[in-house]
Design an enzyme around this catalytic site. Structure first.
Site, PDB file in Angstrom:
ATOM      1  N   GLU A 111      -8.046   0.316   0.842  1.00  0.00           N
ATOM      2  CA  GLU A 111      -8.153   0.240  -0.609  1.00  0.00           C
ATOM      3  C   GLU A 111      -7.652  -1.069  -1.190  1.00  0.00           C
ATOM      4  O   GLU A 111      -6.777  -1.725  -0.625  1.00  0.00           O
ATOM      5  CB  GLU A 111      -7.402   1.411  -1.219  1.00  0.00           C
ATOM      6  CG  GLU A 111      -8.237   2.656  -1.072  1.00  0.00           C
ATOM      7  CD  GLU A 111      -7.572   3.866  -1.642  1.00  0.00           C
ATOM      8  OE1 GLU A 111      -8.186   4.535  -2.480  1.00  0.00           O
ATOM      9  OE2 GLU A 111      -6.439   4.115  -1.256  1.00  0.00           O
ATOM     10  N   CYS A 153      -4.471  -6.468  -5.487  1.00  0.00           N
ATOM     11  CA  CYS A 153      -3.620  -6.014  -4.393  1.00  0.00           C
ATOM     12  C   CYS A 153      -4.504  -5.711  -3.184  1.00  0.00           C
ATOM     13  O   CYS A 153      -5.405  -4.880  -3.257  1.00  0.00           O
ATOM     14  CB  CYS A 153      -2.856  -4.782  -4.847  1.00  0.00           C
ATOM     15  SG  CYS A 153      -1.762  -4.161  -3.586  1.00  0.00           S
ATOM     16  N   CYS A 166      -0.701   1.308   9.612  1.00  0.00           N
ATOM     17  CA  CYS A 166       0.408   0.365   9.811  1.00  0.00           C
ATOM     18  C   CYS A 166       1.291   0.889  10.924  1.00  0.00           C
ATOM     19  O   CYS A 166       1.561   2.087  10.991  1.00  0.00           O
ATOM     20  CB  CYS A 166       1.212   0.228   8.514  1.00  0.00           C
ATOM     21  SG  CYS A 166       2.556  -0.981   8.630  1.00  0.00           S
ATOM     22  N   CYS A 204       7.199   3.349   8.037  1.00  0.00           N
ATOM     23  CA  CYS A 204       8.287   3.676   7.111  1.00  0.00           C
ATOM     24  C   CYS A 204       8.067   5.103   6.590  1.00  0.00           C
ATOM     25  O   CYS A 204       6.954   5.445   6.186  1.00  0.00           O
ATOM     26  CB  CYS A 204       8.301   2.698   5.928  1.00  0.00           C
ATOM     27  SG  CYS A 204       8.372   0.970   6.434  1.00  0.00           S
ATOM     28  N   CYS A 221       6.221   5.896   3.169  1.00  0.00           N
ATOM     29  CA  CYS A 221       4.935   5.242   2.896  1.00  0.00           C
ATOM     30  C   CYS A 221       3.811   6.009   3.570  1.00  0.00           C
ATOM     31  O   CYS A 221       3.869   6.254   4.774  1.00  0.00           O
ATOM     32  CB  CYS A 221       4.995   3.811   3.419  1.00  0.00           C
ATOM     33  SG  CYS A 221       3.407   2.964   3.401  1.00  0.00           S
ATOM     34  N   CYS A 237       1.949   2.555  -8.035  1.00  0.00           N
ATOM     35  CA  CYS A 237       2.803   2.192  -6.912  1.00  0.00           C
ATOM     36  C   CYS A 237       2.951   3.345  -5.939  1.00  0.00           C
ATOM     37  O   CYS A 237       3.228   4.455  -6.336  1.00  0.00           O
ATOM     38  CB  CYS A 237       4.204   1.861  -7.423  1.00  0.00           C
ATOM     39  SG  CYS A 237       4.261   0.392  -8.386  1.00  0.00           S
TER      40      CYS A 237
END
Ligand code: SAH
Ligand code: SF4
Length: 390
Positions: free
Chosen positions: A100, A113, A120, A124, A127, A360
């Site tokens: 995205e 962004c 990933c 974390c 996330c 966010c």
């Protein structure tokens, strides 16, 4: 100009080349360096994808390009527009992966962004990109293609075209997107070479011509690559700190076990010798009862004193599997106040695009066949956007 075949197999995607790479390729075809600059301007400044439109290129060169090359961004499978003007695109990078990209318009600038990986590896726990595991690195074309596509679309929209101030209407260098943040899915510094090529395009005057201060790489702290970035293409740096000591950071940002805080802070100071801004942005996610106490603030002040830095506090955006909660607004305010009382410039990140899940937080995209967890997340995706002033 020679008409040597470029390849016998798949067409070459010209979005995969950084400026030097394109010059080299054009030279192999027998072209002069200025041809590469012309091509760069057509592709990235004007957003052209048709070789026929490149009227100042020689006809035989255009024919060669048409036969062997394409200019192709990843395919968009969904677009959402928020009531606050924020836009989100879902790019299908292959049949198994989607990433995205979010655009945040403001009066004086437009921020894009961008994602750098499908998933990933850093994992974390707060996330959702990390939660879903890792599938693959994006190619340069897939990374820069997000910017190429977004700029091209936004220029044609009456509500966003006006943002690209500074240059007259019709000027090919006029841009809607003035800022880029590498804060979408993935750890940009773990896909270094491709991200570097994309960054070089972003700051090249013949491509996007963005100021280095307005291109931000956000990293969880890949120390050796911070040093390489300082040499190769120093842009603004944001470091996802999230904890003021190694014990807690080992849990919140597992990469800390490899590159602990002391090493990270030293790398930040080395980076500052090359950085286009005279500070590092430290991002700090506010997690209720985890990293948001007065003691944490005190420890953090100790860290802030070691590096010229500004703090960006990010209210956590929960996702179902995280089991974590956002700190209350009062807690965030009082935490911020403690930092500010110690003389540290501190902002609290604004949330944009809530209604289209582009605020966010939890960038999910759609990563199948992932290595860590095979359970699908809902098709919601929220992304962290740095609201720091350009
Ligand atoms: N991998 C890089 C860049 C992508 S993440 C990094 O970690 O810096 C971009 C930002 O989004 C990071 O600061 C990250 O901590 C933040 N983020 C991730 N999940 C979030 C969530 N659920 N809520 C709020 N911010 C989040
Ligand atoms: Fe990866 Fe950044 Fe998410 Fe951590 S916060 S899992 S480093 S994308």
């Amino acid at each position: 100009m020679s008409t040597k075949p470029v390849t016998d197999t798949a067409p070459v995607n010209l979005l995969d080349f950084d400026p030097a790479g394109l010059a080299q390729q054009v030279q192999q075809w027998g072209g002069k360096p200025f041809r590469a600059r012309q091509l760069l301007r057509w592709i990235h400044q004007r957003g052209t994808d048709s070789f026929d439109d490149m009227t100042d290129l020689a006809r035989d060169f255009r024919a060669l390009l048409s036969e062997h090359c394409v200019i192709q961004a990843p395919k968009v499978s969904a677009e959402h527009l928020s009531s606050d003007g924020t836009r989100k695109w879902l790019f299908d990078v292959d049949p198994n992966n989607a990433v995205e990209t979010v655009f945040i318009p403001e009066d004086d600038r437009g921020t894009l962004c961008i994602s750098s990986q499908a998933g990933c590896t850093v994992a974390c726990p707060f996330c959702s990109t990390g939660y879903q595991g890792f599938n693959r690195n994006l190619s340069t074309a897939e990374i820069i293609g997000q910017l190429w596509y977004a700029e091209r679309v936004l220029r044609t929209q009456p509500e966003t075209a006006r943002i690209g101030g500074g240059l007259p209407d019709g000027d090919a260098r006029r841009r809607v997107i003035s800022n880029v943040v590498m804060m979408g899915m993935g750890e940009p510094l773990l896909n270094y070479d491709r991200v570097l090529a994309a960054l070089r395009l972003m700051v090249d005057d013949n491509a996007y011509g963005l100021s280095r201060r307005r291109v931000t790489v956000s990293t969880s702290g890949v120390v050796p690559m911070i040093d390489r970035l300082a040499r190769d293409c120093p842009v603004a740096l944001a470091v996802s700190l999230h904890a003021p000591n190694d014990t807690l950071r080992d849990k919140l940002v597992p990469l800390n076990r490899k590159y602990p805080l002391a090493e990270l802070l030293e790398a930040c100071n080395r980076y500052l010798e090359h950085a286009p801004r005279d500070f590092i942005t430290f991002e700090y996610i506010m997690l209720d009862g985890v990293n948001d106490s007065d003691d944490h603030a005190r420890e953090l002040i100790g860290i802030a004193r070691q590096v010229r830095s500004k703090f960006n506090l990010i209210p956590f955006n929960p996702f179902p599997q995280s089991g974590l909660k956002r700190s209350s607004a009062t807690r965030v305010r009082s935490f911020a106040q403690r930092l500010m009382d110690a003389g540290i410039v501190t902002t609290v990140r604004k949330t944009r695009g809530d209604d289209i899940a582009a605020a966010c937080g939890q960038l999910a995209g759609d990563v199948k066949d992932r290595t860590r967890i095979d359970q699908r997340l809902p098709d919601r995706a929220v992304i962290a956007i740095n609201q720091e002033r350009g």
